[in-house]
Design a protein around this motif. Structure first.
Motif, PDB file in Angstrom:
ATOM      1  N   THR A  68       0.823   8.842  -6.296  1.00  0.00           N
ATOM      2  CA  THR A  68      -0.702   8.782  -7.090  1.00  0.00           C
ATOM      3  C   THR A  68      -2.105   8.646  -6.217  1.00  0.00           C
ATOM      4  O   THR A  68      -3.000   8.984  -6.410  1.00  0.00           O
ATOM      5  N   GLU A  69      -1.749   8.028  -4.868  1.00  0.00           N
ATOM      6  CA  GLU A  69      -2.512   7.959  -3.999  1.00  0.00           C
ATOM      7  C   GLU A  69      -3.021   8.847  -2.964  1.00  0.00           C
ATOM      8  O   GLU A  69      -2.056   9.234  -2.548  1.00  0.00           O
ATOM      9  N   THR A  70      -4.247   9.061  -2.708  1.00  0.00           N
ATOM     10  CA  THR A  70      -4.373   9.998  -1.558  1.00  0.00           C
ATOM     11  C   THR A  70      -5.364   9.423  -0.434  1.00  0.00           C
ATOM     12  O   THR A  70      -5.642   8.045  -0.427  1.00  0.00           O
ATOM     13  N   ASP A  71      -5.309   9.791   0.732  1.00  0.00           N
ATOM     14  CA  ASP A  71      -5.823   9.122   1.843  1.00  0.00           C
ATOM     15  C   ASP A  71      -7.263   8.965   1.730  1.00  0.00           C
ATOM     16  O   ASP A  71      -8.142   9.716   1.471  1.00  0.00           O
ATOM     17  N   GLN A  72      -7.817   7.446   1.597  1.00  0.00           N
ATOM     18  CA  GLN A  72      -9.099   7.212   1.686  1.00  0.00           C
ATOM     19  C   GLN A  72      -9.503   6.380   2.569  1.00  0.00           C
ATOM     20  O   GLN A  72     -10.465   5.382   2.518  1.00  0.00           O
TER      21      GLN A  72
ATOM     22  N   THR B  19       7.375   6.289  -2.759  1.00  0.00           N
ATOM     23  CA  THR B  19       6.162   5.331  -2.958  1.00  0.00           C
ATOM     24  C   THR B  19       6.468   4.149  -2.655  1.00  0.00           C
ATOM     25  O   THR B  19       7.463   3.445  -2.792  1.00  0.00           O
ATOM     26  N   SER B  23       2.768   0.146  -5.474  1.00  0.00           N
ATOM     27  CA  SER B  23       1.379   1.057  -5.574  1.00  0.00           C
ATOM     28  C   SER B  23       2.254   2.375  -5.475  1.00  0.00           C
ATOM     29  O   SER B  23       3.192   2.648  -5.099  1.00  0.00           O
ATOM     30  N   ALA B  25       1.025   4.685  -3.587  1.00  0.00           N
ATOM     31  CA  ALA B  25       0.879   5.302  -1.923  1.00  0.00           C
ATOM     32  C   ALA B  25       2.374   5.705  -1.304  1.00  0.00           C
ATOM     33  O   ALA B  25       3.053   5.214  -1.674  1.00  0.00           O
ATOM     34  N   GLN B  36      -1.914   5.673   4.940  1.00  0.00           N
ATOM     35  CA  GLN B  36      -1.032   5.659   3.431  1.00  0.00           C
ATOM     36  C   GLN B  36      -1.239   4.391   2.866  1.00  0.00           C
ATOM     37  O   GLN B  36      -0.272   3.772   2.600  1.00  0.00           O
ATOM     38  N   CYS B  38      -3.310   2.082   0.377  1.00  0.00           N
ATOM     39  CA  CYS B  38      -4.190   2.369  -0.840  1.00  0.00           C
ATOM     40  C   CYS B  38      -4.825   1.076  -1.238  1.00  0.00           C
ATOM     41  O   CYS B  38      -4.293   0.121  -0.371  1.00  0.00           O
TER      42      CYS B  38
ATOM     43  N   TYR C 100     -13.529   1.080  -5.519  1.00  0.00           N
ATOM     44  CA  TYR C 100     -13.093   1.611  -6.700  1.00  0.00           C
ATOM     45  C   TYR C 100     -13.501   0.787  -7.813  1.00  0.00           C
ATOM     46  O   TYR C 100     -14.223  -0.152  -7.813  1.00  0.00           O
TER      47      TYR C 100
END
Lengths: 95, 478, 484
Positions: A68-72, B19, B23, B25, B36, B38, C100
């Motif tokens: 669910t997470e993208t590279d931030q 993942t 999390s 990620a 990768q 998060c 966030y």
């Protein structure tokens, strides 16, 4: 109960807190007073009572194994004290 | 003085989830640093963990495979310590109540006997990030991509009595987690890491000696060397009147020795307590049964089946079931050939594994597919080529020259099975050696081999050996 | 406009009597005029607020407004807000801009509520006076020489002075209820698990709970409605429908059974406060309620249990502030240990350090069983006490604090005195129950709150019980003269 200055310094080290040398006796006094307060519990017989870690008697929910997470990285590292080449920098780690 | 060695292994197997354990990620290996990681992995203020169902499923799968009791109620705890690769300042791990309880595995000893090794427990926890020691102006760089990758820590009983046993056990678990498809087993990438607790005691002594923990060994060869070194070191100290200090040691592969990890010497006080951000994990019986339904055939079962169903000797069955990929390959070959299980076993274990070994390749990267190997074996079975010629064909296949039939055709390796043609060759040889024929017929039986050799030479090695034998015998006795 | 209820503001916005921009400007103007004295805000977000107000007006014009669209509110500076710094009252997070949003913030934003700014608080929510903030003390609008209570003191002072119609708060051991009581406003701490903790900076994870603060129970009902609900990002969030809190407000109280924990009305309770509570109970009798005696025999143990559990969890929760990925980092660290020790030593204030040390000690080898485990067993005894007490009554009532707001500096001298003053609120967090503070009168010119405690997930009932009282009294409408 009375905590020594030595114990205070040991706890501060375990918690990785620098504390002002001159304030150590104050901490020792405050912590001792607080643990005196806490000592009241000792008198209570809690034999056979299950410890209560959570207010609600619920069980762990499971999350589906989906990304669910993208590279931030850029956003996340914009608030970092020191980064280089995408890495967080710290004083040399010695193994 | 006789010494007994006592070893327990702690194995960290990275679970092959998509993942992280807490999390969403990704866990893919080799991504750019910190791409990768998060918000949860980086432990930003206010973030919270939520447990990955697949990690639980995989742990349960492992538990069932070693006949362990699955914890109906397990608890995640925090192990508190400061380290730059540990963003929260604590590692979430299972401490008092693990998801997998006591189980066992069976290992094969050098003499062919077996020994049962107890598995104390297996628990879920999160991996840490990595400190990179390249010099950034005398600073270290921290990459947190690996932080939060699910690990299954598998703890053995101190049942192992030699480095060889430790290696056998390690390999057994390594094969098992891959069989179960819960870990890719890649030791170079750190997916499977071992810590060895080693101590020695005098033979017959009841109490354990003081142990040292050798951390993070990432190959079986190093494991054996590290343990052997450590055993020698400990015996030497005790025999010299000294005593062992309980400590964490690191194996230096270059020097072939273990050394104390000074940085870990400070007495740790991990202040474990139940993680208040996570609730107790309850694995329902229905969940366990669903996982049980997905269990593949396990190595020991498979070995047994290979012996009974394919009629293979124990040794062959053991080799062929050492990995699921090899077993699958073998079974595909037998299926394609349509039988001849022993012939198939000989080729897979002999030439194929030999060539792969020489090239440092795994069965999964074999240049010869099961279908290709079977194609060649069929030509042995139907007499198109001899076993000897097949070795050349196999080499060509391995070098990528195509399927067996094409190679046989191109190189003209087809066997001569035409009786007339073989007879003609025999006649030629007999006519050219009248004295030898005379000698043979007067009782010099040994000369038979000479005639076989001559005819085979004339046939450029392609005459069917059985036919050649029969026809030659007839002609010589005539 | 600043004395309007949320219902009146909603009606005014919907009837276009004023726009959200006007309303927002009005409150921003009040903050500019009055907050120099109170210091209830750490950050005032004028620009963002006006932008949000414009967007809200557009939504109202388009007919797609929700209950809070266009309504200004103050946000406790413990909820992460992307783009606006979130300090938690700490030097450690002085410049921290969260990458966030907290789930609560996300919900309020989606509902179109207009954030006026982030409110001051005790550092990391550890305190009962709002004096431990790196950004200076907050003062009580009823008497600037007094504290507003804590840790949500900024939110309470802001609403008390009507610098914001409503505010968010968090409550770990009384941090919503006690400042609400000291500032003469209404506050509700819902059942643990009712409001998502995701993005709400943790103090003590098994006790922390977000909630609502406003002039009245009705206003709190509206704000809580928007904050509550299941969140898949929080493992301790409860997947259970949120009832319509407003719909239940008017239910009749005839036959309501109120339990008074006799242990709470004895020694230590200020006589004037006791008189105010007696009067409030008389009001409830007039409303048809029956008041009975109940017992919470382990009441006193709440303090030691809490001051082991909360610091233990905090000591671990605050380990992430290490100067590596965000937050304060010391100048020129000599080595890793120096980086940790100085960054944390400089970044945390005295009370936070004190609690980290208490928790570290309580969890350390050899002490775990005597302190942490024992405290968790006591916690169960306390929860059992409440279960028994609530089995025969609908709600419990009692004091929020032993006295009205103390003078600035009076409590911060001696931490033990401060801890003891949390006696009536801590146990509710230990049990995870919902609790409220409702303005019930004055003692020595300072507001006094009545605490109402209900069974798990009975927030609607609590709000109803508070609302009916407020229909019959006007304590909740009082505003300090300087801010009228």
């Amino acid at each position: 109960m009375s905590l020594s200055s030595h114990e205070v310094l040991k706890i501060a080290h375990l918690a990785r807190l620098s504390i002002d040398e001159a304030r150590v006796p104050d901490y020792a006094r405050d912590l001792s007073n607080i643990f005196d307060l806490v000592e009241k519990m000792r008198a209570v017989d809690t034999h056979g009572i299950a410890p209560m870690a959570h207010p609600l008697d619920a069980v762990q929910r499971l999350r589906p194994d989906a990304v669910t997470e993208t590279d931030q990285r850029a956003l996340f590292q914009s608030i970092a004290p020191q980064v280089e080449a995408g890495l967080y920098l710290v004083p040399k780690v010695i193994e | 003085m006789e010494w007994e060695v006592v070893i327990g292994l702690e194995i960290h197997a990275q679970l092959a989830t998509k993942t992280k354990i807490f999390s969403g990620a990704a866990t893919a290996y080799g991504a750019l640093p910190n791409t990768q990681a998060c918000a949860v992995d980086l432990a930003f203020p206010g973030v919270l963990p939520v447990l990955n169902e697949e990690a639980v499923r995989m742990a349960v799968k492992f538990g069932l495979a070693i006949g362990a009791e699955i914890g109906q109620r397990s608890v995640f705890a925090r192990k508190n310590y400061f380290y730059p690769d540990l963003p929260k300042g604590y590692q979430i791990s299972q401490y008092e109540l693990p998801v997998v309880g006591r189980g066992q595995v069976e290992i094969e000893m050098d003499d062919g006997s077996t020994k049962v090794i107890g598995v104390t427990r297996a628990h879920l926890e999160e991996d840490a990030g990595k400190s990179l020691h390249e010099d950034f102006h005398s600073m270290s760089g921290i990459d947190l991509n690996r932080a939060g990758t699910p690990l299954l820590e598998i703890v053995s009983e101190p049942d192992l009595r030699s480095a060889r046993e430790a290696v056998a056990y390690g390999k057994k678990i390594h094969a098992l987690v891959q069989y179960l498809e819960i870990c890719d087993g890649n030791m170079q990438e750190g997916s499977f890491r071992m810590d060895a607790n080693v101590s020695v005691r005098r033979k017959g002594a009841h109490a354990f000696g003081t142990r040292c923990e050798i951390k993070n060994v990432n190959s079986f060869r190093f494991l054996e060397r590290a343990i052997n070194y450590e055993v020698e070191r400990q015996i030497e100290i005790i025999e010299g009147g000294g005593s062992i200090v309980q400590e964490t040691r690191l194996f230096d592969a270059n020097k072939g020795e273990t050394r104390s990890m000074r940085s870990k010497e400070e007495a740790n006080d991990y202040r474990y307590f139940p993680d208040p951000d996570l609730l107790p994990l309850v694995v329902e019986p229905a969940f366990i049964e669903t996982v049980r339904g997905t269990l593949p055939e396990l190595p020991d079962e498979k070995k047994h089946r290979f012996m009974t169903h394919y009629g293979l000797p124990a040794y062959d069955a053991g080799v062929l079931t050492a990995s699921r990929a090899l077993a699958d390959y073998y079974e595909a070959v037998v299926r394609e050939v349509g039988g001849e299980s022993k012939l198939c076993a000989n080729w897979v274990m002999g030439d194929l594994l030999g060539f792969l070994n020489k090239d440092g390749k795994e069965i999964t990267d074999s240049p010869v597919s099961a279908v290709q190997l079977a194609g060649m074996l069929r030509r042995i079975v139907d007499n198109t080529i001899s076993g000897k010629i097949a070795k050349d064909v196999f080499e060509a296949m391995f070098a990528g020259e195509g399927d067996a039939d094409a190679i046989i055709d191109k190189k003209g390796l087809k066997q001569i099975t035409d009786t007339g043609a073989i007879e003609a060759l025999i006649d030629e040889v007999l006519a050219a050696n009248p004295q030898m024929v005379e000698d043979y017929r007067s009782g010099k039986d040994k000369l038979f081999g000479f005639f076989v050799g001559q005819v085979m030479k004339a046939a450029k090695g392609k005459a069917n050996p059985a036919q050649l034998n029969d026809l030659l015998k007839q002609k010589l006795s005539g | 406009m600043h004395t309007f209820s949320l219902a009146q503001l909603r009606a005014g916005l919907d009837r276009r009597e004023f726009s959200s921009v006007e309303l927002t400007q009005h409150f921003l103007g009040r903050i500019a005029a009055h907050d120099r004295l109170l210091n209830s805000f750490v950050t005032v977000t004028d620009d963002e607020a006006l932008k949000a107000a414009h967007a809200a007006d557009a939504r109202i014009a388009a007919g797609s407004a929700g209950p809070l669209t266009g309504i200004p509110y103050a946000h406790k500076d413990i909820f992460c807000t992307q783009g606006v710094r979130t300090t938690c009252g700490s030097r450690m997070l002085r410049d921290f801009i969260a990458p966030y949003n907290a789930t609560v913030h996300e919900k309020l934003q989606q509902g179109g509520a207009v954030m006026l700014g982030k409110t001051n608080m005790d550092e990391f929510a550890m305190g009962s006076t709002s004096e431990s903030s790196h950004f200076g003390i907050t003062r009580n609008p009823w008497n600037p020489d007094c504290v507003p209570g804590g840790s949500s003191g900024g939110s309470a002072a802001a609403v008390g002075a009507r610098l914001a119609p409503v505010a968010t708060g968090t409550d770990t051991g009384g941090s919503i209820r006690q400042p609400a009581a000291f500032c003469g406003i209404t506050g509700i701490k819902p059942t643990y698990g009712r409001v998502s903790r995701y993005g709400m900076i943790a103090y003590a994870s098994s006790l922390d709970q977000g909630g609502a603060m406003g002039a009245s129970a009705e206003d709190c009902a509206l704000l809580l409605q928007a904050m509550a609900g299941f969140d898949p990002l929080d493992s301790t969030s409860v997947d259970r429908e949120v009832p319509d809190y407003r719909a239940a407000l008017d239910a009749d109280l005839t036959g309501l059974r109120i339990g008074l924990p006799r242990e709470w009305f004895g020694e230590g309770l200020d006589a004037e406060v006791a008189r105010v509570l007696e009067a409030a109970l008389d009001e409830y009798r007039r409303l048809g309620a029956e008041v009975v005696d109940v017992s919470l025999p382990n009441s006193e143990l709440a303090i030691p249990a809490y001051y082991v559990i909360a610091p233990a969890e905090a000591s671990s929760n605050l380990s992430r502030y290490d100067g590596v990925r965000f937050g304060h980092r010391c100048e020129a660290p000599r080595d890793l240990e120096d980086l940790y020790k100085r960054s944390r030593g400089e970044g945390f204030g005295e009370e936070v350090k004190r609690r980290i040390m208490i928790g570290t000690y309580a969890l350390s080898a050899g002490y775990y069983d005597a302190y942490y485990l024992k405290a968790q067993q006591i916690r169960r005894l306390i929860a059992e006490d409440f279960r028994r007490a609530l089995s025969g009554v609908d709600v419990l009532m009692g004091p929020v604090a032993p006295f009205a707001a103390p003078a600035v500096g009076q409590m911060s001298e001696d931490p033990v005195q401060m801890y003891l003053s949390d006696i009536y609120t801590l146990s509710v967090n230990l049990a995870g129950l919902p609790g409220m503070s409702v303005p019930a009168g004055f003692a020595g010119g300072k507001p006094v709150g009545l605490q109402i405690i209900g069974n798990y997930f009975e927030e609607a009932r609590l709000l109803n019980v508070a609302h009916r009282f407020q229909q019959a009294t006007d304590w909740h409408t009082r505003v300090p003269a300087a801010f009228a």
